[in-house]
Design a protein around this motif. Structure first.
Motif, PDB file in Angstrom:
ATOM      1  N   CYS A 193       0.887  -1.287   0.259  1.00  0.00           N
ATOM      2  CA  CYS A 193       0.156  -0.023  -0.007  1.00  0.00           C
ATOM      3  C   CYS A 193       0.861   1.227  -0.156  1.00  0.00           C
ATOM      4  O   CYS A 193       1.945   1.323   0.636  1.00  0.00           O
ATOM      5  N   CYS A 205       0.430   2.947   3.660  1.00  0.00           N
ATOM      6  CA  CYS A 205       1.011   2.478   5.088  1.00  0.00           C
ATOM      7  C   CYS A 205       1.900   1.001   4.620  1.00  0.00           C
ATOM      8  O   CYS A 205       2.263   0.684   5.675  1.00  0.00           O
ATOM      9  N   SER A 224       1.494  -1.788   4.007  1.00  0.00           N
ATOM     10  CA  SER A 224       1.354  -3.474   4.293  1.00  0.00           C
ATOM     11  C   SER A 224       1.037  -3.852   3.004  1.00  0.00           C
ATOM     12  O   SER A 224       0.518  -3.393   1.682  1.00  0.00           O
ATOM     13  N   CYS A 246      -5.694  -2.896   0.345  1.00  0.00           N
ATOM     14  CA  CYS A 246      -5.039  -2.741   1.452  1.00  0.00           C
ATOM     15  C   CYS A 246      -6.074  -3.165   2.866  1.00  0.00           C
ATOM     16  O   CYS A 246      -6.892  -2.593   3.034  1.00  0.00           O
ATOM     17  N   CYS A 276      -4.360   1.927   8.446  1.00  0.00           N
ATOM     18  CA  CYS A 276      -3.770   2.324   7.125  1.00  0.00           C
ATOM     19  C   CYS A 276      -4.225   3.952   7.065  1.00  0.00           C
ATOM     20  O   CYS A 276      -5.711   4.112   7.179  1.00  0.00           O
ATOM     21  N   GLN A 328      -6.813   5.040   4.364  1.00  0.00           N
ATOM     22  CA  GLN A 328      -8.276   4.440   4.519  1.00  0.00           C
ATOM     23  C   GLN A 328      -8.904   5.392   5.846  1.00  0.00           C
ATOM     24  O   GLN A 328     -10.031   5.577   5.910  1.00  0.00           O
TER      25      GLN A 328
END
Ligand SMILES: [Zn+2]
Length: 670
Positions: free
Chosen positions: A410, A413, A415, A428, A433, A436
């Motif tokens: 992502c 973030c 991830s 994600c 995040c 988000q």
């Protein structure tokens, strides 16, 4: 295809068309291009033609257009305003010509070919040469009386020029109201400065303007009109369409000069093609050409189908394309973690606006098109929708283009991204995040959700980036000191924001449910859920079975709701929300049971000063009442704002009480 599959397919197409009709006609916010819409429509038509036994009276093919908007009186057109059949190719024009020739037997005939204005069709009524009224097309049979708005258009004469020899005793003229490209740009510029959503295109701007209730604002929109036809006429017989145009010009109407008489269909096709590029020089938009049989007697002999005349056809231009360069490709993270790639473009002028980004939808699309950074690409903007990348001009490649690798992490973030087996989209799945979180908070605070004024993008970015809020419950734990320290925030504005946050605590339950951002739960579903359960705690305890028993909740939504309330982190956020004394059930202030309007039906109409119509209806509901859109003898009262329209007449006729905003305020304070 099996019969039941055909039935299913037909119903799905109808549903899709209805949804888009709603977006297009009621909300003026189209979601698909006209061509896509026409494709859906034609597909449905084909199915129905092959299986006439499956045609139902409510099929979109069985009616001609929109239903009248609220706030204007409804008028009946003397002659219904038909729509025209659309074609997209020279082949189809030739087929049209074949049909005309066959139907006219061996008569000679000629066509008049005109521009197809991309505006709003209207009908004007004159009696003895004097203006009577003007109305929108509506559903073809009935439209809205927008006389006051039309009268702001100076090119509409209020009486016929005196030097015409003869004046029809009664005439219904047809025309197209439009907005020039220049006016459109300047109005959008003003709108953007004021922080309002700009119009999608000149047609929507014209349609939106005609539906305004205040003619003074309409006048500022500088609309214009071309008159192109006749609905009904008493007192003069016109032999040919071109005679009519000539007469209208003399009588003082605005007639477009770019039309041509053609004897052969190949001349028609050439003339149509010549306007594909010439149209860019016009100061207004056209989306095609209209081909009509010139002789009015022949028109009568040709007649019409239930939907459209047999003597005319529209030829629509393909959507406009432009060639530009992909400067970069970025990925955006949505509220639910969906990752969307977006092409950043070298700005290019297209369909009356400057385009600098285009959606690439998903990563399969990037692969399918083989788009690389540095590529020259064709972008398409079919009027209103977000521009999209159509294709890559591979012959223009230099070898320096860089392909865009499928992101593994992502951008916000870092991830790892996942793709669900049944979805093309990457997502994600990190609940923490920041991208988000920001989207979720903006949604939570948005107007239709908790309506926290002042909680915009700039402040949300800062609050999340500085770690002051990690989820929407944190909003209610913000202190004066936290906000004051942010950039461009002074004591006063910090206090305003805290006030707005405090005020939002008493928002109605349906708003809170919508604000939670549960996947697939929109505003309407949130309302249904709030009605059924009455509190967050009851809702969170409901199983999938109980949820699916509610008529308007399908299995996908039920599962999504269940997942949301099974998630520990969400439960934690909800607990912290409840500890701030936020309203989490329908009981308490504004309880439905025992409200002063319990069981009463109330109609809200016209423009109110202090509330939107939906807010007023929400207040009615909160007091136990049932808002309705039509007046009957069972209506308790009608709350009328400015320019209330025909509902008032009906209320008066039925002896229903009519109250104004002041009285309404007194009632809701009780
Ligand atoms: Zn992320």
């Amino acid at each position: 295809m099996q019969k039941e599959n055909i039935e299913k397919e037909i119903e799905a197409l109808r549903q899709k068309i209805r949804e888009n009709d709603d977006l297009y006609y009621v909300l003026n916010k189209p979601a698909i291009s006209d061509q896509e819409y026409d494709r859906l429509y034609r597909k449905l038509k084909e199915f129905e033609d092959a299986h006439p036994e499956l045609i139902t009276p409510d099929s979109p093919t069985q009616r001609v257009g929109e239903s009248p908007a609220e706030g204007f009186a409804v008028v009946k057109h003397i002659v219904p305003m038909m729509s025209m059949e659309n074609t997209y190719s020279a082949e189809e024009l030739k087929e049209f010509d074949e049909r005309v020739r066959k139907n006219l037997k061996k008569e000679e005939y000629e066509y008049v070919v005109e521009l197809k204005f991309d505006g709003v069709s209207i009908s004007l009524l004159y009696e003895k040469g004097r203006w009577v009224r003007g109305a929108t097309r509506g559903d073809g049979a009935e439209g809205d009386d927008v006389s006051n708005n039309l009268k702001t258009i100076r090119s509409i004469p209020l009486k016929f020029n005196e030097n015409v020899k003869k004046v029809p005793s009664r005439v219904e003229l047809r025309g197209e109201v439009y907005m020039t490209k220049d006016v459109f740009e300047s109005i959008n510029c003003e709108k953007e400065k004021a922080g309002e959503e700009p119009f999608a295109n000149p047609r929507n701007a014209a349609a939106g303007s005609l539906k305004l209730l205040d003619p003074r604002i309409v006048a500022k929109r500088r609309l214009n009109i071309f008159i192109w036809g006749l609905g009904y006429c008493e007192g003069i017989d016109f032999g040919r369409h071109t005679d009519l145009l000539e007469y209208l010009k003399e009588a003082g109407f605005r007639v477009n000069p770019h039309f041509k008489l053609c004897k052969e269909i190949k001349d028609v096709i050439d003339f149509c093609n010549s306007w594909k590029t010439k149209r860019e020089k016009l100061d207004f938009e056209i989306d095609g050409m209209v081909v009509k049989v010139n002789d009015l007697g022949q028109r009568e002999r040709l007649g019409s189908t239930s939907k459209s005349p047999r003597w005319a056809i529209a030829y629509k231009f393909p959507a406009q394309k432009a060639l530009t360069e992909v400067k970069d490709i970025i990925v955006q993270v949505g509220r639910t973690g969906t990752i969307t790639p977006v092409a950043i473009l070298k700005p290019v002028h297209l369909s009356g606006s400057t385009v600098s980004r285009a959606t690439l939808h998903n990563f399969d699309e990037i692969e399918r098109l083989d788009v690389r950074i540095g590529d020259k690409v064709y972008v398409e903007k079919s009027g209103e929708i977000i521009p999209k990348v159509l294709s890559v001009a591979k012959d223009k490649r230099t070898g320096k283009e860089k392909s865009f690798p499928l992101p593994k992490v992502c951008p916000a973030c870092a991830s790892r991204l996942h793709s669900a087996p049944d979805e093309v989209a990457l997502r994600c799945e990190n609940a923490g995040c920041p991208a988000q979180i920001k989207e979720k908070i903006l949604h939570f605070a948005s107007r239709d959700a908790m309506d926290i004024e002042g909680m915009g993008i700039a402040i949300t970015d800062q609050l999340v980036d500085r770690g002051l809020i990690k989820d929407y419950a944190d909003i209610y734990y913000l202190k004066m000191g936290d906000i004051e320290r942010l950039d461009r925030y002074a004591e006063k504005s910090a206090a305003n924001l805290l006030n707005a946050i405090e005020k939002s605590k008493s928002s109605d339950l349906n708003r809170l449910i919508y604000a939670l951002g549960i996947r697939h739960v929109g505003e309407h579903s949130a309302w249904v859920i709030a009605e059924h359960f009455g509190s967050i705690s009851k809702l969170s305890g409901a199983g999938i079975d109980e949820l699916t028993r509610i008529r308007e909740i399908g299995p996908v939504m039920a599962e999504s709701i269940n997942n949301f309330f099974s998630n520990k982190e969400n439960l934690n956020i909800l607990r912290r929300l409840s500890e701030t004394n936020i309203k989490m059930s329908r009981s308490g202030i504004g309880a439905k049971k025992g409200g002063v309007l319990e069981g009463k039906t109330v109609v809200v109409t016209g423009t109110l000063k202090n509330y939107s119509r939906s807010r007023a209806e929400e207040l009615v509901r909160s007091l136990g009442g049932n808002p309705s859109s039509s007046v009957s003898k069972n209506t308790y009262f009608v709350l009328a704002g400015e320019e209330p329209g025909s509902k008032i007449d009906k209320a008066k006729a039925l002896g229903v009480k009519i109250i104004d905003e002041e009285e309404f305020k007194k009632i809701i304070k009780l």
